[in-house]
Design an enzyme around this catalytic site. Structure first.
Site, PDB file in Angstrom:
ATOM      1  N   HIS A  13       5.697   1.364   5.064  1.00 29.27           N
ATOM      2  CA  HIS A  13       4.708   1.797   5.410  1.00 29.27           C
ATOM      3  C   HIS A  13       4.035   0.960   6.648  1.00 29.27           C
ATOM      4  O   HIS A  13       4.443  -0.179   6.712  1.00 29.27           O
ATOM      5  CB  HIS A  13       3.511   2.303   4.667  1.00 29.27           C
ATOM      6  CG  HIS A  13       2.873   1.256   3.921  1.00 29.27           C
ATOM      7  ND1 HIS A  13       1.532   1.124   3.427  1.00 29.27           N
ATOM      8  CD2 HIS A  13       3.143   0.059   3.632  1.00 29.27           C
ATOM      9  CE1 HIS A  13       1.205   0.022   2.854  1.00 29.27           C
ATOM     10  NE2 HIS A  13       2.262  -0.705   3.152  1.00 29.27           N
ATOM     11  N   CYS A  22      -0.347  -6.104   8.430  1.00 28.62           N
ATOM     12  CA  CYS A  22       0.159  -5.140   7.866  1.00 28.62           C
ATOM     13  C   CYS A  22       0.080  -3.816   8.596  1.00 28.62           C
ATOM     14  O   CYS A  22       0.373  -2.503   8.294  1.00 28.62           O
ATOM     15  CB  CYS A  22      -0.886  -4.737   6.537  1.00 28.62           C
ATOM     16  SG  CYS A  22      -0.568  -6.038   5.120  1.00 28.62           S
ATOM     17  N   HIS A  26       6.445  -2.335   7.381  1.00 27.79           N
ATOM     18  CA  HIS A  26       6.888  -3.236   6.355  1.00 27.79           C
ATOM     19  C   HIS A  26       7.129  -2.508   5.058  1.00 27.79           C
ATOM     20  O   HIS A  26       6.949  -1.305   5.125  1.00 27.79           O
ATOM     21  CB  HIS A  26       6.051  -4.404   6.104  1.00 27.79           C
ATOM     22  CG  HIS A  26       4.832  -4.001   5.693  1.00 27.79           C
ATOM     23  ND1 HIS A  26       3.595  -3.274   6.413  1.00 27.79           N
ATOM     24  CD2 HIS A  26       4.005  -4.061   4.317  1.00 27.79           C
ATOM     25  CE1 HIS A  26       2.624  -3.117   5.707  1.00 27.79           C
ATOM     26  NE2 HIS A  26       2.798  -3.460   4.417  1.00 27.79           N
ATOM     27  N   HIS A  28       7.726  -2.171   0.553  1.00 28.73           N
ATOM     28  CA  HIS A  28       7.335  -2.682  -0.844  1.00 28.73           C
ATOM     29  C   HIS A  28       8.323  -2.127  -1.826  1.00 28.73           C
ATOM     30  O   HIS A  28       8.761  -1.035  -1.727  1.00 28.73           O
ATOM     31  CB  HIS A  28       5.822  -2.555  -1.276  1.00 28.73           C
ATOM     32  CG  HIS A  28       4.771  -2.886  -0.368  1.00 28.73           C
ATOM     33  ND1 HIS A  28       4.248  -4.531  -0.408  1.00 28.73           N
ATOM     34  CD2 HIS A  28       3.975  -2.372   0.736  1.00 28.73           C
ATOM     35  CE1 HIS A  28       3.410  -4.389   0.621  1.00 28.73           C
ATOM     36  NE2 HIS A  28       3.366  -3.261   1.280  1.00 28.73           N
ATOM     37  N   HIS A  66      12.158   5.437  -1.097  1.00 28.69           N
ATOM     38  CA  HIS A  66      13.126   5.254  -0.001  1.00 28.69           C
ATOM     39  C   HIS A  66      12.347   6.193   1.438  1.00 28.69           C
ATOM     40  O   HIS A  66      13.028   6.996   2.073  1.00 28.69           O
ATOM     41  CB  HIS A  66      14.660   5.311  -0.035  1.00 28.69           C
ATOM     42  CG  HIS A  66      14.805   4.264  -0.914  1.00 28.69           C
ATOM     43  ND1 HIS A  66      14.988   4.224  -2.079  1.00 28.69           N
ATOM     44  CD2 HIS A  66      15.763   3.017  -0.225  1.00 28.69           C
ATOM     45  CE1 HIS A  66      15.585   3.157  -2.720  1.00 28.69           C
ATOM     46  NE2 HIS A  66      16.032   2.264  -1.311  1.00 28.69           N
ATOM     47  N   GLU A 107       1.358  -2.890  -5.004  1.00 30.18           N
ATOM     48  CA  GLU A 107       2.221  -3.197  -3.956  1.00 30.18           C
ATOM     49  C   GLU A 107       3.100  -4.319  -4.074  1.00 30.18           C
ATOM     50  O   GLU A 107       4.208  -4.646  -3.686  1.00 30.18           O
ATOM     51  CB  GLU A 107       1.310  -3.312  -2.706  1.00 30.18           C
ATOM     52  CG  GLU A 107       0.784  -2.212  -2.170  1.00 30.18           C
ATOM     53  CD  GLU A 107       0.227  -2.248  -0.659  1.00 30.18           C
ATOM     54  OE1 GLU A 107      -0.144  -1.229  -0.101  1.00 30.18           O
ATOM     55  OE2 GLU A 107      -0.041  -3.308  -0.247  1.00 30.18           O
TER      56      GLU A 107
END
Length: 122
Positions: A13, A22, A26, A28, A66, A107
């Site tokens: 996201h 952010c 990137h 998580h 994913h 996260e």
């Protein structure tokens, strides 16, 4: 009693309404914690762990694992993800003996959010 089950999913996201690192794309490995409040039924269970796993996989993980979460939630903060998942699961997990109590989204190992729904939802 509160029954707890944990899940993991990997997703990417970026925060479009945020200024900082952010805002860049990137990913998580999210930890999702689902908590069901209730009383055991005639089989002695609040809800079968196997049934809960299938519901969460079908309602949430198939969409999120994913994925690029921005295609599901426009501003995918941990707060917004937790609220979205709670709303997806609430009705499908409502039973005579139990209801969805809360959802946690982590996260990272030390950054997470708890969402318990809107006032009067339970």
């Amino acid at each position: 009693m509160i029954l707890i089950r944990e899940f993991k999913f990997d997703a990417a996201h970026n925060l479009t309404a945020y200024r900082g690192k952010c805002e860049r794309l990137h990913g998580h490995t999210y930890k999702l914690v689902v908590k069901i409040q209730g009383t055991p039924d005639s089989e002695g269970m609040i809800i079968d762990f196997v049934e809960l796993k299938k519901i969460v996989e079908d309602s949430v993980l198939k969409k999120f694992d994913h994925s690029y979460i921005n295609e599901i939630i426009p501003q995918p903060t941990a707060e917004n993800i937790a609220e979205y998942i709670f709303k997806e699961l609430y009705d499908v997990l409502k039973r005579d003996n139990c209801f969805l109590y809360e959802v946690e989204i982590w996260e990272t190992a030390d950054c997470g959010v708890v969402y318990r729904g809107e006032k009067g939802c339970n």
